[in-house]
Design an enzyme around this catalytic site. Structure first.
Site, PDB file in Angstrom:
ATOM      1  N   LEU A 149     -15.867 101.910 -26.097  1.00 51.57           N
ATOM      2  CA  LEU A 149     -16.153 101.570 -27.491  1.00 51.57           C
ATOM      3  C   LEU A 149     -17.644 101.439 -27.734  1.00 51.57           C
ATOM      4  O   LEU A 149     -18.124 100.487 -28.339  1.00 51.57           O
ATOM      5  CB  LEU A 149     -15.413 100.286 -27.883  1.00 51.57           C
ATOM      6  CG  LEU A 149     -13.890 100.398 -27.862  1.00 51.57           C
ATOM      7  CD1 LEU A 149     -13.248  99.044 -28.102  1.00 51.57           C
ATOM      8  CD2 LEU A 149     -13.412 101.414 -28.898  1.00 51.57           C
ATOM      9  N   GLY A 150     -18.381 102.441 -27.252  1.00 54.59           N
ATOM     10  CA  GLY A 150     -19.782 102.566 -27.614  1.00 54.59           C
ATOM     11  C   GLY A 150     -19.893 103.219 -28.980  1.00 54.59           C
ATOM     12  O   GLY A 150     -18.918 103.274 -29.744  1.00 54.59           O
ATOM     13  N   ILE A 152     -20.122 106.367 -29.969  1.00 53.76           N
ATOM     14  CA  ILE A 152     -19.248 107.517 -30.214  1.00 53.76           C
ATOM     15  C   ILE A 152     -17.793 107.070 -30.307  1.00 53.76           C
ATOM     16  O   ILE A 152     -17.052 107.491 -31.198  1.00 53.76           O
ATOM     17  CB  ILE A 152     -19.431 108.585 -29.126  1.00 53.76           C
ATOM     18  CG1 ILE A 152     -20.849 109.166 -29.183  1.00 53.76           C
ATOM     19  CG2 ILE A 152     -18.396 109.704 -29.293  1.00 53.76           C
ATOM     20  CD1 ILE A 152     -21.182 110.103 -28.039  1.00 53.76           C
ATOM     21  N   THR A 235     -14.881 114.692 -24.513  1.00 55.10           N
ATOM     22  CA  THR A 235     -16.172 115.212 -24.977  1.00 55.10           C
ATOM     23  C   THR A 235     -17.314 114.399 -24.368  1.00 55.10           C
ATOM     24  O   THR A 235     -18.439 114.458 -24.863  1.00 55.10           O
ATOM     25  CB  THR A 235     -16.268 115.156 -26.513  1.00 55.10           C
ATOM     26  OG1 THR A 235     -16.003 113.806 -26.957  1.00 55.10           O
ATOM     27  CG2 THR A 235     -15.292 116.112 -27.175  1.00 55.10           C
ATOM     28  N   ALA A 236     -17.016 113.648 -23.306  1.00 49.96           N
ATOM     29  CA  ALA A 236     -18.022 112.764 -22.706  1.00 49.96           C
ATOM     30  C   ALA A 236     -18.726 113.466 -21.551  1.00 49.96           C
ATOM     31  O   ALA A 236     -19.779 114.082 -21.740  1.00 49.96           O
ATOM     32  CB  ALA A 236     -17.368 111.457 -22.255  1.00 49.96           C
ATOM     33  N   ARG A 237     -18.154 113.398 -20.356  1.00 54.77           N
ATOM     34  CA  ARG A 237     -18.704 114.061 -19.179  1.00 54.77           C
ATOM     35  C   ARG A 237     -17.558 114.561 -18.309  1.00 54.77           C
ATOM     36  O   ARG A 237     -16.528 113.903 -18.152  1.00 54.77           O
ATOM     37  CB  ARG A 237     -19.592 113.110 -18.367  1.00 54.77           C
ATOM     38  CG  ARG A 237     -20.986 112.906 -18.945  1.00 54.77           C
ATOM     39  CD  ARG A 237     -21.813 114.185 -18.851  1.00 54.77           C
ATOM     40  NE  ARG A 237     -23.194 114.010 -19.281  1.00 54.77           N
ATOM     41  CZ  ARG A 237     -23.636 114.212 -20.514  1.00 54.77           C
ATOM     42  NH1 ARG A 237     -22.764 114.568 -21.461  1.00 54.77           N
ATOM     43  NH2 ARG A 237     -24.911 114.074 -20.809  1.00 54.77           N
ATOM     44  N   GLU A 266     -20.433 123.079 -14.581  1.00 54.37           N
ATOM     45  CA  GLU A 266     -20.861 123.755 -15.815  1.00 54.37           C
ATOM     46  C   GLU A 266     -21.967 124.754 -15.502  1.00 54.37           C
ATOM     47  O   GLU A 266     -22.965 124.381 -14.882  1.00 54.37           O
ATOM     48  CB  GLU A 266     -21.349 122.715 -16.840  1.00 54.37           C
ATOM     49  CG  GLU A 266     -20.234 121.787 -17.297  1.00 54.37           C
ATOM     50  CD  GLU A 266     -20.646 120.830 -18.410  1.00 54.37           C
ATOM     51  OE1 GLU A 266     -21.824 120.901 -18.856  1.00 54.37           O
ATOM     52  OE2 GLU A 266     -19.826 120.012 -18.845  1.00 54.37           O
ATOM     53  N   HIS A 288     -19.200 122.784 -23.714  1.00 57.38           N
ATOM     54  CA  HIS A 288     -20.125 121.659 -23.862  1.00 57.38           C
ATOM     55  C   HIS A 288     -20.981 121.818 -25.123  1.00 57.38           C
ATOM     56  O   HIS A 288     -22.213 121.840 -25.082  1.00 57.38           O
ATOM     57  CB  HIS A 288     -21.029 121.528 -22.633  1.00 57.38           C
ATOM     58  CG  HIS A 288     -21.589 120.135 -22.476  1.00 57.38           C
ATOM     59  ND1 HIS A 288     -21.887 119.580 -21.257  1.00 57.38           N
ATOM     60  CD2 HIS A 288     -21.906 119.180 -23.392  1.00 57.38           C
ATOM     61  CE1 HIS A 288     -22.366 118.352 -21.415  1.00 57.38           C
ATOM     62  NE2 HIS A 288     -22.386 118.095 -22.714  1.00 57.38           N
TER      63      HIS A 288
END
Length: 323
Positions: A149-150, A152, A235-237, A266, A288
């Site tokens: 819950l940052g 984004i 969509t983070a890492r 990647e 990405h």
């Protein structure tokens, strides 16, 4: 007087070219992303700052910059930077918080929609000349579990709850006041414990940083908790997800679908050659690009140069310092 030189890796330069080209007080030079040629260019140009993408850097880069030089991330995540080497060489590491969260949150919702409404599959069939229908799924009333819950994660919560009528559950080890989260983000329920909340998910999205503690956060044990009808959005890492375990869950009918913008390797390369996510029909993949909007890239480039200028004037307290 010679202008201070800043090297910007080529992809990041293209993303913010208009901003970089208009920087009359700095000499901005595009450079390769590969570490050794990048380090050579930094030494050759006697650059004091370098702007990097998401690649990992483990050696020559840090030696090529002068003491109190700048490593600037074109974005927020900095898991590609070695903090030990940066500190050993007395380098500032900066990022650009607060400028791309909206773009990433939007992409998270778009990816979920692509899965829930079979967008990629139907597009492929239409192009092949097949007119057919597939029943989709609505977001309204479904439970969306947001992991992290940052900035984004909160933005995703607001859009999913207030925009689409989803029931948003939150999970964060640094959980704050739930009353405030309900009012501002539309979060109905929250927990510090993944296992306490994830089993309810119809959709689960990841928004936590990548580090040693979160490596393969979504492993076989955590995947096993999810309903077989659930979908995953990341969509983070890429390092947050055990891709072999994810493949097994998707191929074995233990998970309904996954929409991914980030990967362990990647450009994407399957961790195990026989477990290629691209071969699965219930997966949507993008390269990405969640933060790659014209608007977000302009804001990131502007913030990068602002930070570099603060460093030049020794206004360190104004910089977005990571370490």
């Amino acid at each position: 007087m010679k202008k201070p030189v800043v090297i910007v890796t080529e992809l990041e330069y293209r993303k913010g070219e208009a901003v970089f080209a208009s920087a009359s007080d700095l000499e901005i030079v595009p450079g390769p992303s590969a570490e050794e040629p990048l380090a050579r260019l930094i030494r050759e140009k006697k650059a004091f700052a370098v702007v990097l993408g998401v690649e990992k850097y483990g050696g020559p880069l840090y030696e090529s910059l002068p003491a109190y030089g700048i490593i600037a991330r074109f974005g927020v995540g900095y898991d590609g930077i070695d903090p030990v080497q940066a500190k050993e060489h007395a380098l500032f590491v900066i990022n650009t918080p607060g400028v791309l969260e909206g773009a990433v949150a939007e992409q998270t919702l778009f990816l979920a929609g692509a899965l829930l409404r079979n967008i990629a599959l139907l597009d492929k069939k239409m192009r092949a000349g097949t007119w057919t229908t597939h029943l989709g799924t609505e977001l309204k009333g479904k439970i969306w579990v947001v992991i992290g819950l940052g900035a984004i994660g909160k933005q995703v919560s607001r859009i999913a709850s207030f925009g689409f009528g989803a029931r948003v559950f939150g999970c964060d080890t640094r959980l704050s006041d739930l009353k405030d989260l309900k009012k501002v983000c539309g979060i109905e329920s929250a927990s510090k414990d993944y296992f306490e909340i994830a089993s309810a998910a119809d959709m689960l999205s990841l928004h936590i940083p990548a580090n040693r503690k979160t490596h393969h956060y979504l492993n076989s044990d955590r995947l096993r908790v999810l309903k077989s009808s659930a979908i995953l959005i990341n969509t983070a890492r890429g390092s947050l997800v055990d891709e072999d375990a994810l493949y097994d869950a998707l191929a074995g009918g233990k998970l309904a679908g996954a929409a991914l913008d980030v990967y362990q390797n990647e450009p994407y390369r399957p961790v195990h050659p026989k477990k290629d996510l691209r071969t699965l029909p219930n997966v949507v993949l993008t390269p990405h690009t969640s933060s790659s909007t014209a608007e977000a890239c302009k804001r990131v480039a502007e913030r990068v140069l602002q930070n570099i200028r603060y460093a030049r004037t020794k206004e360190y307290q104004k910089m977005d310092l990571v370490f």
